[in-house]
Scaffold this active site. Structure first.
Site, PDB file in Angstrom:
ATOM      1  N   LYS A 225       0.844  -1.190   0.000  1.00  0.00           N
ATOM      2  CA  LYS A 225       0.000   0.000   0.000  1.00  0.00           C
ATOM      3  C   LYS A 225       0.881   1.243   0.000  1.00  0.00           C
ATOM      4  CE  LYS A 225      -1.931  -1.317   3.780  1.00  0.00           C
ATOM      5  NZ  LYS A 225      -2.801  -1.493   4.976  1.00  0.00           N
ATOM      6  N   THR A 258      -9.011   9.161   8.189  1.00  0.00           N
ATOM      7  CA  THR A 258      -8.347   7.932   7.768  1.00  0.00           C
ATOM      8  C   THR A 258      -8.149   6.947   8.920  1.00  0.00           C
ATOM      9  OG1 THR A 258      -6.189   8.980   8.113  1.00  0.00           O
ATOM     10  CG2 THR A 258      -7.146   9.123   5.906  1.00  0.00           C
ATOM     11  N   GLY A 260      -8.456   3.920  11.019  1.00  0.00           N
ATOM     12  CA  GLY A 260      -8.963   2.569  10.824  1.00  0.00           C
ATOM     13  C   GLY A 260      -9.028   2.100   9.392  1.00  0.00           C
ATOM     14  N   THR A 261      -8.353   2.782   8.479  1.00  0.00           N
ATOM     15  CA  THR A 261      -8.428   2.371   7.078  1.00  0.00           C
ATOM     16  C   THR A 261      -7.803   1.003   6.845  1.00  0.00           C
ATOM     17  OG1 THR A 261      -6.433   3.687   6.709  1.00  0.00           O
ATOM     18  CG2 THR A 261      -8.537   4.691   6.114  1.00  0.00           C
ATOM     19  N   GLY A 262      -6.665   0.739   7.491  1.00  0.00           N
ATOM     20  CA  GLY A 262      -6.017  -0.561   7.311  1.00  0.00           C
ATOM     21  C   GLY A 262      -6.851  -1.692   7.867  1.00  0.00           C
ATOM     22  N   CYS A 263      -7.407  -1.478   9.052  1.00  0.00           N
ATOM     23  CA  CYS A 263      -8.304  -2.478   9.647  1.00  0.00           C
ATOM     24  C   CYS A 263      -9.459  -2.776   8.699  1.00  0.00           C
ATOM     25  CB  CYS A 263      -8.888  -1.963  10.961  1.00  0.00           C
ATOM     26  SG  CYS A 263      -7.712  -1.579  12.247  1.00  0.00           S
TER      27      CYS A 263
END
Length: 561
Positions: A225, A258, A260-263
């Site tokens: 990413k 943004t 918690g975007t990865g979660c």
């Protein structure tokens, strides 16, 4: 924030995962099978039948603010049609501004959670987030080795957006050991560097190369990413163990929300893979969903720091309306039309008893002509109605238009005849509409109704006819209230008394309830059509009440009305 810091993909400051619209997918080579005998050979791409509602377990920490951790995972899983479960690895005290405290429960309790779930429930996918300590990672690894879930997505949570550490430094090796038990790992650029023991990549080409190294070393798919790179473009890359690269291009979405975007991304991927059985398609769909969740994140207005994404934006946008919320929305939308009707000279003069006879006669004649077509549109609603009760309701309304309303207007037109050149004699002698011409507003209104009736859905027809019930009832309520306060003999008193009909008020309530039922059972597109049909009819109601002053024939002599 310094982009060289270890920023978790769960809470990326400038996360590619959170800012990409998956518009294109490029593959440098086709997928190849994992190398036989490699550590990950036992974890091939799962060949699952499409699972409509995959049962997805999130193994992660808790975020009481709801933007990251298991709270974000549950929303992301649910948004993609999965059944969400959660085993909590850590408790945090945090909000959108940062992490204040972290509490890691006894690892024995985590084992108890995992065993309780796997002993009873078939698990279609697992998403792993914050683990925190080597001991916790070891417990999760042992459980994965014993249960072998069909899909495992590992999000190597290390550091929050605020810079707060979420994983003990000595836990890196334990994290690496989990890679052999996962199908996909989703590090951001700083995390990718940590997993390789190298500095974070400073360019996209370098990041992809690091992704290839990690994938080859651990025989795992890596989603690289690139959101931490300083660029308006946001490339992502799905790298397979054999070096295959699927690249996803997009543009950065300008938003501070943004958290918690990865979660959210990793949870979405874990939910989509059992349904699609294709990693590139799963990534493309998850990216597109996350882009929309970011674009609409400001609607939530949560916190004063890095706010959460709008996980359920698509669901909320397409959800069927509750109770009478649809009709109330339409009523609010036509506030301008209601105010316009109330301010018309025709209404104020009718209430005051000063309305010119020719204006009243024109209104009666045009209304009679209108009702002739309106009855046919109600009959069409009856033909389309899904239930016998609704069929009878609309059929009764159509009959009432013909037998009661037109008769009433005939009686009144005998007292208020039109001028010679617009004589209503044909109507009065029983030739329903013969010798009487539709005015321009009447023609446009009935053309609109007929167009909807014979090309629209049932819900659209209901919405189109409703303003004649609802707005007319509102006008009647207002006029009857003023009539009751009128002193002396009102020239239109007998007419105004008809507005007090309880039967018509109940019919209006029934029509509104039917509208809400149709909206709940209709599609998003149909509800949009219903709104448009209602809005056009409401606008024509304004024009219809205004028409007498604009289109009534002038008196033939010089005497005033």
């Amino acid at each position: 924030m310094d982009t060289t810091a270890l920023v978790s993909s769960d809470q990326d400051a400038l996360p590619l995962a959170s800012t990409v619209q998956a518009s294109t997918v490029q593959a440098s080579t086709v997928h190849a099978s994992l190398v036989a005998g490699s550590p990950a050979a036992a974890l091939p791409a799962p060949q699952l039948p499409g699972t409509r509602h995959p049962r997805v377990l999130s193994i992660a920490g808790s975020d009481p603010s709801g933007g990251a951790g298991i709270q974000a995972d549950i929303k992301a899983i649910s948004a993609h049609g999965g059944y969400a479960m959660a085993a909590i690895t850590a408790l945090t005290a945090q909000n959108t501004r940062g992490v204040r405290e972290i509490h890691v429960p006894d690892v024995g309790f985590l084992r108890a959670q995992l065993e309780a779930i796997s002993e009873d429930i078939s698990i279609d996918a697992v998403k792993i987030g914050m683990l925190g300590t080597a001991e916790v990672m070891s417990a999760v690894g042992q459980w994965l080795a014993a249960t072998r879930p069909p899909v495992v997505v590992l999000d190597p949570v290390m550091v929050a957006t605020s810079g707060d550490t979420l994983m003990a430094p000595e836990a890196r090796n334990a994290m690496l050991s989990l890679l052999s038990l996962a199908h996909l790992v989703t590090p951001n650029i700083p995390e990718l560097g940590v997993l390789l023991g190298k500095p974070a990549a400073s360019s996209w080409d370098e990041a992809v190369q690091q992704g290839k190294e990690l994938a080859a070393e651990h025989q795992i798919r890596v989603l690289v990413k690139g959101g931490h790179l300083a660029s308006r473009k946001c490339p992502d890359a799905l790298v397979s163990a054999d070096g295959t690269v699927h690249e996803f291009m997009g543009t950065r979405i300008d938003t501070p929300n943004t958290h918690g975007t990865g979660c959210s991304l990793s949870a979405a991927l874990a939910t989509l893979m059992p349904q699609l059985n294709d990693w590139p398609r799963s990534v493309a769909r998850a990216k597109a969903w996350l882009a929309r969740a970011l674009e609409t994140s400001a609607e939530l207005a949560v916190g004063h720091g890095s706010g959460p994404v709008n996980h359920l934006s698509e669901l909320w946008a397409t959800a069927a309306p509750h109770a009478d919320s649809f009709s109330q929305e339409l009523w609010a939308d036509c506030a301008e039309q209601r105010a316009a009707i109330a301010s018309l000279d025709f209404i104020s003069e009718l209430a005051a008893g000063t309305l010119a006879r020719r204006h009243f006669a024109y209104y009666l004649a045009q209304d009679a002509l209108y009702l002739g077509t309106y009855s046919r549109v109600l009959a069409r609603a009856s033909a389309l109605a899904p239930t016998e009760v609704e069929q009878k309701f609309w059929a009764g309304g159509a009959q009432n238009c013909l037998e009661v309303e037109v008769s009433l207007h005939r009686d009144w037109l005998s007292q208020y005849p039109l001028e010679r050149e617009h004589d209503a004699a044909g109507l009065l002698e029983g030739g329903h509409g013969a010798g009487l011409m539709q005015g321009p507003v009447t023609k446009h209104y009935v053309d609109h109704l007929q167009g909807v009736a014979f090309s629209g859905s049932y819900g659209e027809v209901v919405a189109a006819v409703l303003p004649c019930y609802w707005l007319y009832a509102e006008v009647g309520r207002m006029l009857h209230t003023e009539y009751l306060a009128f002193e002396g003999e009102h020239p239109y008193g007998a007419w105004l008394q008809t507005y007090a009909s309880e039967e018509f008020a109940k019919a209006t309530e029934t029509a509104i309830a039917i509208l809400d039922n149709a909206a709940r059972s209709g599609s998003v597109r149909e509800r949009a059509g219903m709104k448009a049909a209602f809005a056009h009819s409401a606008a024509y109601e304004v024009d219809f009440f205004a028409a007498p002053h604009l289109h009534a024939p002038a008196p033939q002599d010089t005497q005033s009305d």
